[in-house]
Scaffold this motif. Structure first.
Motif, PDB file in Angstrom:
ATOM      1  N   ASP A 165       0.817  -1.214   0.000  1.00  0.00           N
ATOM      2  CA  ASP A 165       0.000   0.000   0.000  1.00  0.00           C
ATOM      3  C   ASP A 165       0.851   1.265   0.000  1.00  0.00           C
ATOM      4  O   ASP A 165       0.428   2.304  -0.512  1.00  0.00           O
ATOM      5  N   LEU A 166       2.043   1.190   0.580  1.00  0.00           N
ATOM      6  CA  LEU A 166       2.932   2.350   0.575  1.00  0.00           C
ATOM      7  C   LEU A 166       3.623   2.529  -0.773  1.00  0.00           C
ATOM      8  O   LEU A 166       3.822   3.662  -1.239  1.00  0.00           O
ATOM      9  N   ARG A 167       3.993   1.424  -1.409  1.00  0.00           N
ATOM     10  CA  ARG A 167       4.701   1.514  -2.679  1.00  0.00           C
ATOM     11  C   ARG A 167       3.799   2.055  -3.789  1.00  0.00           C
ATOM     12  O   ARG A 167       4.266   2.771  -4.684  1.00  0.00           O
ATOM     13  N   ASN A 168       2.528   1.686  -3.751  1.00  0.00           N
ATOM     14  CA  ASN A 168       1.629   2.129  -4.825  1.00  0.00           C
ATOM     15  C   ASN A 168       1.593   3.645  -4.975  1.00  0.00           C
ATOM     16  O   ASN A 168       1.818   4.165  -6.084  1.00  0.00           O
ATOM     17  N   PRO A 169       1.322   4.415  -3.899  1.00  0.00           N
ATOM     18  CA  PRO A 169       1.313   5.876  -4.080  1.00  0.00           C
ATOM     19  C   PRO A 169       2.689   6.444  -4.425  1.00  0.00           C
ATOM     20  O   PRO A 169       2.794   7.437  -5.147  1.00  0.00           O
ATOM     21  N   VAL A 170       3.753   5.811  -3.922  1.00  0.00           N
ATOM     22  CA  VAL A 170       5.097   6.276  -4.263  1.00  0.00           C
ATOM     23  C   VAL A 170       5.353   6.083  -5.752  1.00  0.00           C
ATOM     24  O   VAL A 170       5.900   6.959  -6.430  1.00  0.00           O
ATOM     25  N   ASN A 171       4.962   4.925  -6.282  1.00  0.00           N
ATOM     26  CA  ASN A 171       5.139   4.669  -7.713  1.00  0.00           C
ATOM     27  C   ASN A 171       4.336   5.647  -8.559  1.00  0.00           C
ATOM     28  O   ASN A 171       4.802   6.121  -9.602  1.00  0.00           O
ATOM     29  N   VAL A 172       3.108   5.932  -8.100  1.00  0.00           N
ATOM     30  CA  VAL A 172       2.287   6.902  -8.827  1.00  0.00           C
ATOM     31  C   VAL A 172       2.953   8.272  -8.812  1.00  0.00           C
ATOM     32  O   VAL A 172       3.027   8.973  -9.833  1.00  0.00           O
ATOM     33  N   ALA A 173       3.475   8.660  -7.638  1.00  0.00           N
ATOM     34  CA  ALA A 173       4.127   9.972  -7.523  1.00  0.00           C
ATOM     35  C   ALA A 173       5.368  10.040  -8.401  1.00  0.00           C
ATOM     36  O   ALA A 173       5.634  11.076  -9.036  1.00  0.00           O
ATOM     37  N   GLN A 174       6.136   8.972  -8.481  1.00  0.00           N
ATOM     38  CA  GLN A 174       7.333   8.971  -9.326  1.00  0.00           C
ATOM     39  C   GLN A 174       6.952   9.069 -10.804  1.00  0.00           C
ATOM     40  O   GLN A 174       7.627   9.738 -11.593  1.00  0.00           O
ATOM     41  N   GLY A 175       5.854   8.386 -11.177  1.00  0.00           N
ATOM     42  CA  GLY A 175       5.388   8.494 -12.564  1.00  0.00           C
ATOM     43  C   GLY A 175       4.963   9.916 -12.894  1.00  0.00           C
ATOM     44  O   GLY A 175       5.296  10.442 -13.974  1.00  0.00           O
ATOM     45  N   GLU A 182       9.146  16.451 -17.932  1.00  0.00           N
ATOM     46  CA  GLU A 182       9.048  16.659 -19.379  1.00  0.00           C
ATOM     47  C   GLU A 182       8.382  17.991 -19.718  1.00  0.00           C
ATOM     48  O   GLU A 182       8.649  18.586 -20.770  1.00  0.00           O
ATOM     49  N   GLU A 183       7.550  18.472 -18.810  1.00  0.00           N
ATOM     50  CA  GLU A 183       6.812  19.705 -19.082  1.00  0.00           C
ATOM     51  C   GLU A 183       7.576  20.956 -18.662  1.00  0.00           C
ATOM     52  O   GLU A 183       7.524  21.982 -19.335  1.00  0.00           O
ATOM     53  N   PHE A 184       8.298  20.900 -17.561  1.00  0.00           N
ATOM     54  CA  PHE A 184       9.074  22.072 -17.135  1.00  0.00           C
ATOM     55  C   PHE A 184      10.168  21.619 -16.177  1.00  0.00           C
ATOM     56  O   PHE A 184      10.153  20.502 -15.672  1.00  0.00           O
ATOM     57  N   ASP A 185      11.109  22.513 -15.934  1.00  0.00           N
ATOM     58  CA  ASP A 185      12.260  22.211 -15.076  1.00  0.00           C
ATOM     59  C   ASP A 185      12.185  23.050 -13.803  1.00  0.00           C
ATOM     60  O   ASP A 185      11.872  24.233 -13.858  1.00  0.00           O
ATOM     61  N   SER A 186      12.463  22.418 -12.675  1.00  0.00           N
ATOM     62  CA  SER A 186      12.424  23.131 -11.401  1.00  0.00           C
ATOM     63  C   SER A 186      13.283  22.369 -10.397  1.00  0.00           C
ATOM     64  O   SER A 186      13.321  21.132 -10.406  1.00  0.00           O
ATOM     65  N   GLU A 187      13.955  23.102  -9.529  1.00  0.00           N
ATOM     66  CA  GLU A 187      14.770  22.467  -8.496  1.00  0.00           C
ATOM     67  C   GLU A 187      13.906  21.697  -7.498  1.00  0.00           C
ATOM     68  O   GLU A 187      14.356  20.767  -6.835  1.00  0.00           O
ATOM     69  N   HIS A 188      12.639  22.072  -7.431  1.00  0.00           N
ATOM     70  CA  HIS A 188      11.739  21.381  -6.522  1.00  0.00           C
ATOM     71  C   HIS A 188      11.481  19.937  -6.973  1.00  0.00           C
ATOM     72  O   HIS A 188      11.212  19.057  -6.145  1.00  0.00           O
ATOM     73  N   LEU A 189      11.568  19.710  -8.278  1.00  0.00           N
ATOM     74  CA  LEU A 189      11.362  18.349  -8.776  1.00  0.00           C
ATOM     75  C   LEU A 189      12.474  17.417  -8.309  1.00  0.00           C
ATOM     76  O   LEU A 189      12.222  16.254  -7.985  1.00  0.00           O
ATOM     77  N   GLU A 190      13.703  17.927  -8.286  1.00  0.00           N
ATOM     78  CA  GLU A 190      14.825  17.125  -7.823  1.00  0.00           C
ATOM     79  C   GLU A 190      14.671  16.788  -6.334  1.00  0.00           C
ATOM     80  O   GLU A 190      14.950  15.657  -5.901  1.00  0.00           O
ATOM     81  N   THR A 191      14.228  17.766  -5.556  1.00  0.00           N
ATOM     82  CA  THR A 191      13.995  17.530  -4.132  1.00  0.00           C
ATOM     83  C   THR A 191      12.904  16.482  -3.924  1.00  0.00           C
ATOM     84  O   THR A 191      13.008  15.600  -3.065  1.00  0.00           O
ATOM     85  N   THR A 192      11.860  16.587  -4.744  1.00  0.00           N
ATOM     86  CA  THR A 192      10.775  15.604  -4.666  1.00  0.00           C
ATOM     87  C   THR A 192      11.264  14.208  -5.021  1.00  0.00           C
ATOM     88  O   THR A 192      10.899  13.212  -4.373  1.00  0.00           O
ATOM     89  N   ASP A 193      12.112  14.118  -6.051  1.00  0.00           N
ATOM     90  CA  ASP A 193      12.653  12.818  -6.460  1.00  0.00           C
ATOM     91  C   ASP A 193      13.493  12.212  -5.340  1.00  0.00           C
ATOM     92  O   ASP A 193      13.411  11.000  -5.061  1.00  0.00           O
ATOM     93  N   ASP A 194      14.310  13.027  -4.671  1.00  0.00           N
ATOM     94  CA  ASP A 194      15.121  12.535  -3.554  1.00  0.00           C
ATOM     95  C   ASP A 194      14.233  12.007  -2.422  1.00  0.00           C
ATOM     96  O   ASP A 194      14.530  10.960  -1.817  1.00  0.00           O
ATOM     97  N   ALA A 195      13.139  12.726  -2.165  1.00  0.00           N
ATOM     98  CA  ALA A 195      12.241  12.312  -1.083  1.00  0.00           C
ATOM     99  C   ALA A 195      11.555  10.986  -1.420  1.00  0.00           C
ATOM    100  O   ALA A 195      11.424  10.102  -0.562  1.00  0.00           O
ATOM    101  N   LEU A 196      11.143  10.826  -2.677  1.00  0.00           N
ATOM    102  CA  LEU A 196      10.492   9.581  -3.085  1.00  0.00           C
ATOM    103  C   LEU A 196      11.471   8.413  -3.080  1.00  0.00           C
ATOM    104  O   LEU A 196      11.122   7.284  -2.694  1.00  0.00           O
ATOM    105  N   THR A 197      12.705   8.681  -3.504  1.00  0.00           N
ATOM    106  CA  THR A 197      13.732   7.636  -3.457  1.00  0.00           C
ATOM    107  C   THR A 197      14.001   7.210  -2.027  1.00  0.00           C
ATOM    108  O   THR A 197      14.158   6.009  -1.724  1.00  0.00           O
ATOM    109  N   ARG A 198      14.068   8.186  -1.153  1.00  0.00           N
ATOM    110  CA  ARG A 198      14.272   7.900   0.259  1.00  0.00           C
ATOM    111  C   ARG A 198      13.108   7.085   0.823  1.00  0.00           C
ATOM    112  O   ARG A 198      13.305   6.177   1.637  1.00  0.00           O
TER     113      ARG A 198
END
Length: 355
Positions: A165-175, A182-198
């Protein structure tokens, strides 16, 4: 000095030896006494029956305790022999005197028997009570073990469901994150990716922590160097480097050994810096993993393998606990030391290797 000992379940034990000795002694004394056969049969009946009974008991019923504690048995045999030697001499003396009362002698004999029976009864009652308490304890332990097994099954089910149940929303968020990139670039996206990886790492650690201890499968010769390089390739190493100072094999569950190394590599990079150097090598009876990082404070070395203990950073202290569980499942011991460069050094001992 070599001492011959009786086998724990041997039929030749103190009980059979004493029984045989009684029969032999009775036969020898009866022969030397020169009494009529009828009198001999009457007087030898009791010791003969006692001797035969002891032989039968020692042959068929005596357990390993009798053999292993033979000196205790023989000590009490000698004590009883001495006690009844004194009593026998007294009764003989009383019977030989014409002025003594046979009734009083019989009463004295009965009193000895009653006292002996009472003492045996007390010890029998104590032994019976001890057996009852042991039976109750065994029943309680079996019930506790059943409850523990049920709780472990419930825990496994909870972990499986929770991780799914935890992996499902994480996978959706990563997708969604990939689409956003692809739509725009922002430093916040990198921070979000680090948080999801963690988050993914934390889920994997939680699953491993609950299952690592009892899932050692096949222990086979494993190339420590090859597994180290493979585990290094599975970790985000950044500018860190790996040095493998061995080409030897050890006995291990390869997948679990890989998990140990991955956790140690992540720990080294997380706490030692992105350019840390990690070294893997063999010991006389094991192997080690060390780094060139800041090391582990002296006051934490004895606790760092426990759940929730961390030396700082973003970790929650599960990685090294998993390492300790897997090592314990293999029968290994871990020593946390300081490397020559001042970093952390983990030594695994009790590790078998092919001859």
């Amino acid at each position: 000095m070599y001492h011959r000992t009786m086998a724990p379940n041997s039929r030749v034990n103190p009980v059979t030896v004493v029984g045989a000795s009684i029969i032999v002694a009775t036969a020898a004394v009866g022969t030397l006494a020169g009494v009529e056969l009828g009198v001999l049969s009457l007087q030898a009946a009791v010791p003969g029956v006692i001797g035969a009974g002891l032989i039968a008991y020692g042959w068929f019923r005596a357990d390993g305790v009798v053999g292993s504690k033979r000196w205790t048995v023989l000590k009490w045999t000698v004590a009883g022999l001495l006690a009844f030697t004194v009593l026998g001499a007294w009764f003989g003396e009383m019977a030989a005197r014409p002025e003594t009362s046979i009734s009083l002698s019989i009463t004295g004999s009965l009193s000895v028997g009653a006292a002996l029976g009472t003492v045996i009864g007390v010890y029998a009652a104590r032994i019976r009570r001890t057996n009852e308490l042991l039976a109750e304890t065994v029943t309680e332990l079996e019930a506790a073990n059943d409850r523990l097994e049920r709780k472990n099954e419930q825990l496994d089910q909870f972990v499986d469901i929770a991780s799914h149940d935890l992996r499902n929303p994480v996978n959706v968020a990563q997708g969604r994150l990939e689409i956003a990139r692809e739509e725009f670039d922002s430093e916040h996206l990198e921070t979000t990716d680090d948080a999801l990886t963690r988050m993914n790492t934390l889920i994997n650690d939680l699953v491993s922590l609950t299952k690592a201890g009892d899932q050692i499968e096949e222990v086979v010769p494993v190339d420590l160097g090859a597994v180290s390089r493979s585990a290094w390739g599975s970790v985000e190493t950044k500018d860190a480097s790996l040095t493998v100072e061995t080409d030897g094999d050890i006995y291990a569950d390869e997948s679990r050994l890989r998990q140990v190394l991955e956790n140690l590599f992540r720990n080294a990079i997380q706490h030692g810096g992105e350019d840390v150097t990690v070294t893997v090598g063999l010991l006389a009876e094991g192997f080690y993993v060390q780094d060139t990082g800041a090391g582990i404070p002296d006051d934490l070395r004895g606790q760092v393998l426990e759940d929730g203990v961390t030396t700082g950073g973003d970790g929650v202290g599960l990685g090294l606990s998993i390492v300790e569980q897997i090592a314990t499942a293999h029968g290994w011991k871990i020593a946390v030391e300081q490397s020559a460069e001042g970093g952390a050094r983990f030594e695994f001992v009790g590790v078998k290797s092919p001859e």
